[in-house]
Design an enzyme around this catalytic site. Structure first.
Site, PDB file in Angstrom:
ATOM      1  N   HIS A 114      -5.406   0.497 -12.992  1.00  0.00           N
ATOM      2  CA  HIS A 114      -5.437   1.327 -14.197  1.00  0.00           C
ATOM      3  C   HIS A 114      -5.083   2.753 -13.801  1.00  0.00           C
ATOM      4  CE1 HIS A 114      -7.033   3.461 -17.696  1.00  0.00           C
ATOM      5  NE2 HIS A 114      -7.039   2.291 -18.327  1.00  0.00           N
ATOM      6  N   HIS A 143       0.317   1.699 -18.670  1.00  0.00           N
ATOM      7  CA  HIS A 143      -0.600   2.428 -17.790  1.00  0.00           C
ATOM      8  C   HIS A 143      -1.492   1.508 -16.965  1.00  0.00           C
ATOM      9  CE1 HIS A 143      -3.360   1.289 -20.926  1.00  0.00           C
ATOM     10  NE2 HIS A 143      -4.363   1.706 -20.167  1.00  0.00           N
TER      11      HIS A 143
END
Length: 189
Positions: free
Chosen positions: A112, A97
């Site tokens: 992110h 992620h």
């Protein structure tokens, strides 16, 4: 005779120019126009297409307060994340992620994807790069399943944090509203 010979020899070896000082200066200036000027700022492109979210409005206090560095968010329209500049992949999270990049002027950027998406353990993410890989601006870094992120109950805002922002005199986010992937969103000076 010796003086004449010496003058002739020196002129022969070292040349003679009948250009005045002004003409020489003009030629020198013309030549220097062909040299590229070093960039004074580094530009950071948007990593996704979507809606720009200022740092203070990111729905996570770690990012909103700049704990990880100055940042912005982008609410994505699609599930593709692209390289914001030419650089090197410095980190890929095991949970897929997040990706770290290093780029121009030493910029260290954390991308992110979503909030609390670490809980998804990589489900819904497909990373296209690996650590230490060189990337070009606009290159696909990862894909994400926006529907799966929503079903897991996580906001899908993509954060772009300059983790070494304290090291720069000037870092400014240059856009607002809608942004396209690759469009410059920040300048570092």
């Amino acid at each position: 005779m010796v003086s004449f010979g010496a003058a002739f020899a020196l002129t022969w070896f070292f040349g003679f120019s009948d250009k005045t000082g002004e003409e020489k200066k003009a030629v020198k200036t013309e030549k220097s126009n062909f040299l590229p000027e070093p960039e004074k700022t580094a530009k950071i492109g948007a990593v996704v297409t979507g809606t720009y979210v200022p740092m203070a409005e990111i729905p996570d206090q770690v990012f909103a307060q700049g704990v990880l560095g100055q940042c912005c968010g982008i609410k994505p329209d699609e599930g593709k994340v692209y390289a914001p500049f030419d650089g090197t992949v410095t980190q890929v999270a095991d949970t897929k992620h997040a990706i770290g990049l290093q780029g121009p002027k030493g910029v260290e950027l954390l991308i992110h994807v979503g909030l609390d998406t670490v809980d998804m353990n990589g489900q819904g993410f497909d990373v296209q790069v690996k650590e230490e890989q060189e990337v070009r601006k606009g290159q696909l870094l990862l894909t994400m399943d926006l529907k799966q992120i929503a079903e897991a109950g996580h906001p899908d805002v993509v954060m772009m944090a300059v983790t070494n922002s304290d090291g720069y005199e000037d870092l400014r986010w240059t856009v607002g509203g809608r942004v396209a992937a690759g469009e410059d969103v920040a300048e570092v000076g």
